[in-house]
Design a protein around this motif. Structure first.
Motif, mmCIF file in Angstrom:
data_model
loop_
_atom_site.group_PDB
_atom_site.id
_atom_site.type_symbol
_atom_site.label_atom_id
_atom_site.label_comp_id
_atom_site.label_asym_id
_atom_site.label_seq_id
_atom_site.Cartn_x
_atom_site.Cartn_y
_atom_site.Cartn_z
ATOM 1 N N TYR A 163 0.343 -1.138 0.113
ATOM 2 C CA TYR A 163 -0.522 -0.297 0.015
ATOM 3 C C TYR A 163 1.183 1.366 0.073
ATOM 4 O O TYR A 163 0.873 2.258 -0.802
ATOM 5 C CB TYR A 163 -0.459 -0.201 1.219
ATOM 6 C CG TYR A 163 -2.107 -1.126 1.377
ATOM 7 C CD1 TYR A 163 -2.631 -1.585 -0.192
ATOM 8 C CD2 TYR A 163 -2.518 -1.579 2.517
ATOM 9 C CE1 TYR A 163 -3.439 -2.204 0.168
ATOM 10 C CE2 TYR A 163 -3.616 -2.112 2.506
ATOM 11 C CZ TYR A 163 -4.116 -2.750 1.320
ATOM 12 O OH TYR A 163 -4.928 -3.447 1.661
ATOM 13 N N SER A 184 -8.482 4.803 2.334
ATOM 14 C CA SER A 184 -8.120 3.517 2.232
ATOM 15 C C SER A 184 -8.161 2.035 2.665
ATOM 16 O O SER A 184 -8.248 1.442 2.909
ATOM 17 C CB SER A 184 -8.746 3.674 0.707
ATOM 18 O OG SER A 184 -9.228 4.308 -0.107
ATOM 19 N N LEU A 240 -9.204 -1.089 4.136
ATOM 20 C CA LEU A 240 -8.903 -2.566 3.609
ATOM 21 C C LEU A 240 -8.496 -3.438 5.001
ATOM 22 O O LEU A 240 -8.346 -4.642 5.048
ATOM 23 C CB LEU A 240 -8.310 -2.425 2.697
ATOM 24 C CG LEU A 240 -8.656 -1.768 1.510
ATOM 25 C CD1 LEU A 240 -7.579 -1.102 0.490
ATOM 26 C CD2 LEU A 240 -9.786 -2.519 0.462
ATOM 27 N N ASP A 285 -9.563 -6.817 6.558
ATOM 28 C CA ASP A 285 -9.168 -8.176 6.132
ATOM 29 C C ASP A 285 -8.911 -8.411 7.490
ATOM 30 O O ASP A 285 -8.609 -9.199 7.986
ATOM 31 C CB ASP A 285 -7.619 -7.668 5.798
ATOM 32 C CG ASP A 285 -7.801 -7.100 4.329
ATOM 33 O OD1 ASP A 285 -9.139 -7.409 3.553
ATOM 34 O OD2 ASP A 285 -7.193 -6.817 3.258
ATOM 35 N N SER A 340 -18.695 -4.112 4.377
ATOM 36 C CA SER A 340 -18.258 -5.015 5.078
ATOM 37 C C SER A 340 -18.830 -5.106 6.576
ATOM 38 O O SER A 340 -19.919 -4.877 6.002
ATOM 39 C CB SER A 340 -16.890 -3.689 5.655
ATOM 40 O OG SER A 340 -17.456 -2.738 6.581
#
Length: 437
Positions: A250, A259, A263, A267, A309
């Motif tokens: 990233y 973002s 993420l 995760d 999500s």
């Protein structure tokens, strides 16, 4: 000729004063309009939906069922005030006792969270010092004694709890300091008693970590090239390495910070089976706004609220505003005539009622609160005028290089971006941590 010269000289002398007077008129007119007046309707509502917060036992009766059923609760602050650190600890302790929350979602990366959790597990303050010293080195507002002492309070509070109920730090931010990530990787391999020759990619990683000449970009490129590697390692270590490699990538690809936060939390939630867990933490105000602002900026909270999500539509945010308070600002953000070579300076410039930051509608919050107080207001109760009003929805900023907050929606309301606000009054500035270490 002499008369003409006298007139010219008079004009030259008077012009700076005239311009200064005009600038003052323009500024004060702008400030009055930006802050706005007072509304008896809004003040009547606020008086019925507010709670003053003290230090110690707080029942927080202001919160409703929707608040406690949220999966992610975020407290948004303008970094550099002292009072929010006190409020943060009170809310964390309350949620731990009320809902059993154990995950403190912090504005730190995974590696910083690792060392903070090591501190919480052992009480070794050298680990706490290590993390905070990285922020001192970057001249960040997080490097303050109030935040540091709050971490010590969390440690002390944990000692009163059983192991299963203790608070741990969840770090989902973009990597702050790659050197901290390197140390984290090295300690993970050491703790797992990794034997050279077990995995070729890990052997190469070990070489990069032990070579003091390895550039950070070299490590990022290595991680990017091995994102899908199937390491011959125990599953826990394998998962940790893959997550760190993903974050190095990233960084390598310059993925937008908010973002990355989204993420990472998504995760980690799937990897650790946290889909039904609750998270709470204090963040910079911009990361907690639930709708797009300023022409497309999508915050961490907006990603959580709107993207697919476990947290979609299960986010609550509490945004802090301030009056009559001092703020600790990195001196580099101030004019050279003011900073005088210091690392930080204290200023009243970022109060929500001026002189450089203006929240339209802030006078109503101030009118119903006391000096030296913290008060929480619920904004989205039934018949709330804030659901159809623009008050508190926009923030104007006059400081050079600092943008305001303007919603991307046509008729913005504060309830689009948060459910609660806090007004802090007469807060001291946070204290730089350099004097502590």
């Amino acid at each position: 000729m002499k008369k003409t010269l006298k007139r010219i000289a008079l004009i030259l002398v008077a012009t700076p004063f005239v311009l200064a007077a005009l600038a003052a008129i323009v500024y004060f007119t702008y400030a009055l309009l930006a802050v706005g007046g007072e509304s008896t309707q809004h003040q009547a509502y606020l008086k019925k939906h507010m709670q003053e917060v003290g230090i110690g036992a707080n029942k927080f009766e202001i919160f409703d069922d929707a608040f406690y059923n949220s999966k992610v609760i975020m407290l948004g602050e303008v970094h550099g005030f002292a009072m929010p650190q006190q409020l943060d600890f009170e809310l964390l302790k309350h949620l731990n006792q009320k809902t059993g929350l154990t995950h403190y979602l912090a504005e730190v990366d995974q590696s910083q969270a690792y060392f903070l959790n090591q501190y919480l597990a052992t009480g070794d303050e050298k680990l706490l010092d290590y993390v905070y010293q990285t922020w001192v080195g970057m001249n960040l507002q997080w490097a303050n004694r109030d935040s540091y002492n709050k971490m010590k309070k969390i440690y002390a509070y944990n000692q009163t709890l059983t192991a299963a109920k203790r608070i741990t730090i969840v770090g989902v931010d973009r990597i702050h300091d790659t050197d901290v990530t390197k140390r984290h990787l090295a300690e993970l391999l050491q703790t797992a008693n990794y034997k050279p020759g077990s995995d070729a990619i890990v052997d190469s990683l070990n070489q990069l970590l032990t070579d003091s000449t390895t550039e950070n970009e070299t490590l990022r490129s290595f991680a990017s090239n091995n994102l899908t590697a199937d390491f011959n390692l125990p599953q826990t270590l394998k998962t940790d390495l893959q997550h760190i490699f993903t974050n190095l990538n990233y960084q390598h690809e310059s993925i937008a910070r908010d973002s990355v936060m989204f993420l990472n939390l998504k995760d980690l939630s799937y990897a650790n089976d946290w889909q039904n867990e609750q998270f709470y933490g204090m963040w910079g105000l911009m990361h907690t706004l639930q709708n797009k602002v300023n022409g497309g900026y999508t915050s961490f909270a907006a990603h959580l609220k709107n993207n697919e999500s476990p947290f979609k539509n299960k986010v609550t945010t509490i945004n802090i505003m301030a009056t009559d308070s001092e703020n600790m600002i990195p001196a580099g953000m101030m004019p050279k005539s003011i900073n005088k070579g210091q690392a930080y300076v204290n200023t009243t410039w970022v109060n929500s009622d001026g002189p450089m930051v203006f929240v339209n509608g802030i006078k109503d919050l101030k009118a119903v609160t006391k000096v030296n107080s913290m008060a929480i207001f619920k904004l989205d109760a039934e018949n709330s005028p804030y659901k159809s009003s623009s008050l508190l929805a926009n923030t104007s900023v006059l400081m050079p290089g600092q943008g305001g907050v303007k919603s991307d929606t046509e008729n913005p309301t504060i309830t689009e971006v948060c459910q609660y606000v806090v007004l802090i009054r007469n807060s001291k500035a946070a204290t730089p941590i350099k004097a502590l270490l």
